[in-house]
Design an enzyme around this catalytic site. Structure first.
Site, PDB file in Angstrom:
ATOM      1  N   ILE A   7       0.833  -1.200   0.000  1.00 23.94           N
ATOM      2  CA  ILE A   7       0.000   0.000   0.000  1.00 23.94           C
ATOM      3  C   ILE A   7       0.869   1.252   0.000  1.00 23.94           C
ATOM      4  CG2 ILE A   7      -1.838   1.257   1.186  1.00 23.94           C
ATOM      5  CD1 ILE A   7      -2.556  -1.340   2.622  1.00 23.94           C
ATOM      6  N   GLY A   9       0.939   5.512   0.489  1.00 21.25           N
ATOM      7  CA  GLY A   9       0.160   6.523   1.198  1.00 21.25           C
ATOM      8  C   GLY A   9      -0.570   5.958   2.395  1.00 21.25           C
ATOM      9  N   SER A  11       0.047   6.513   5.751  1.00 20.54           N
ATOM     10  CA  SER A  11       0.222   7.181   7.048  1.00 20.54           C
ATOM     11  C   SER A  11      -1.093   7.611   7.681  1.00 20.54           C
ATOM     12  CB  SER A  11       1.153   8.387   6.907  1.00 20.54           C
ATOM     13  OG  SER A  11       0.625   9.327   5.986  1.00 20.54           O
ATOM     14  N   GLY A  13      -5.706   8.361   6.882  1.00 18.95           N
ATOM     15  CA  GLY A  13      -6.856   8.233   6.012  1.00 18.95           C
ATOM     16  C   GLY A  13      -7.103   6.843   5.468  1.00 18.95           C
ATOM     17  N   GLY A  15      -5.452   4.947   3.291  1.00 21.56           N
ATOM     18  CA  GLY A  15      -4.327   4.018   3.273  1.00 21.56           C
ATOM     19  C   GLY A  15      -4.136   3.337   4.612  1.00 21.56           C
ATOM     20  N   SER A 132     -11.248   8.608  -7.707  1.00 21.61           N
ATOM     21  CA  SER A 132     -12.147   9.515  -7.003  1.00 21.61           C
ATOM     22  C   SER A 132     -13.434   9.589  -7.809  1.00 21.61           C
ATOM     23  CB  SER A 132     -11.518  10.914  -6.926  1.00 21.61           C
ATOM     24  OG  SER A 132     -12.459  11.889  -6.508  1.00 21.61           O
ATOM     25  N   TYR A 145      -6.637  18.445 -10.459  1.00 25.34           N
ATOM     26  CA  TYR A 145      -6.921  17.209  -9.712  1.00 25.34           C
ATOM     27  C   TYR A 145      -7.762  16.261 -10.566  1.00 25.34           C
ATOM     28  CZ  TYR A 145      -8.833  14.203  -5.999  1.00 25.34           C
ATOM     29  OH  TYR A 145      -9.220  13.132  -5.230  1.00 25.34           O
TER      30      TYR A 145
END
Length: 268
Positions: A7, A9, A11, A13, A15, A132, A145
């Site tokens: 995985i 990201g 740290s 949220g 992930g 997203s 984005y």
């Protein structure tokens, strides 16, 4: 045999929630983040190994993937690292544009390339990427984005064709709002005086508590697990009730009518 997920990201949220969920289900989890030395809790969880990874660092991507694969086969790659660039496109600096594309799009491609040879040689594997609802619909003042998330959806859909003969599945998870500190921690703002009134209206609409309730990271992590264990050729998993409702409406009424509704909601 115990399966392994890698995985990016991890740290905070989604992930982090995904790492905890898969570990609880008995998976080996390789959770990566830019500064694992600052993580005091995740590494203590049984089944979770922390490794350093900045997806914009090409050499580190290669090195970290090699370390992970030396531990054993990686069954699932979950590309989750990313952040948002919001505000006026005209106000974005070149460095901001490059950083957004480098992290959200090229970072995913780099990490995926690092794991593809091993998956292809085994004849199996699953690649999941967090996109997203912003990769399937659009909202004002998120153009760069959106560019990265729409690109990831297209890249994943195309990649699925070429990897299917090698036993590798490609999936995306497209969440709506997630109740995390994304807006504070993972959002870069690009102001411009000509657009500030419209930006204020848009931000007010985004933060309106009467809008649909965001999902928790744990709820979206369940969709990641669904994608990881799915054996069909389905690519996109829309995640969260708000995202599902929004995307269903876009498909039902058509793009132009949907955009008219978005314009009215966010710009008045």
């Amino acid at each position: 045999m115990t399966k392994t997920i890698f995985i990016t990201g991890s740290s905070t949220g989604l992930g982090r929630a995904t790492a905890l969920l898969f570990a609880a289900k008995g998976w080996n989890v390789i959770a990566t983040m830019r500064n694992p030395d600052k993580e005091t809790e995740l590494g203590k969880v049984k089944g979770i190994t922390l490794l350093p990874l900045d997806v914009t660092n090409v050499a580190q991507v290669t090195d970290t993937a090699a370390i992970a694969l030396a531990m054993g086969p990686v069954d699932v790659l979950f590309n989750n690292a990313g952040y948002g660039l919001a505000g006026a496109f005209e106000g974005a600096s070149d460095a901001q544009l490059v950083n957004q594309l480098d992290t959200n799009l090229l970072g995913v491609m780099r990490v995926t390339q690092a794991f593809l040879p091993a998956m292809r040689e085994r004849g199996q594997g699953t690649i999941i990427t967090t996109t997203s609802i912003g990769g399937l619909t659009t909202f004002p003042f998120n153009s760069v984005y959106h560019a990265t998330k729409w690109a990831l959806e297209g890249w994943s859909e195309s990649l699925a064709f070429e990897l299917e003969p090698h036993g590798i599945r490609v999936k995306t998870v497209a969440p709506g709002g997630i109740a995390t500190d994304f807006a504070g921690r993972s959002l870069v703002f690009t102001p411009h005086p000509a657009y500030m009134e419209a930006i204020a209206k848009t931000m007010a609409a985004f933060t309106n508590p009467e809008r649909r309730t965001p999902s928790t990271p744990e709820q979206i992590a369940e969709t990641v697990y669904e994608a990881a264990t799915d054996t069909s050729d389905r690519v996109t998993f829309v995640a969260g009730e708000d995202a599902k409702a929004s995307y269903a409406q876009r498909l039902e009424v058509g793009i132009d009518t949907f955009r008219a509704g978005i314009r009215k909601m966010f710009l008045g």
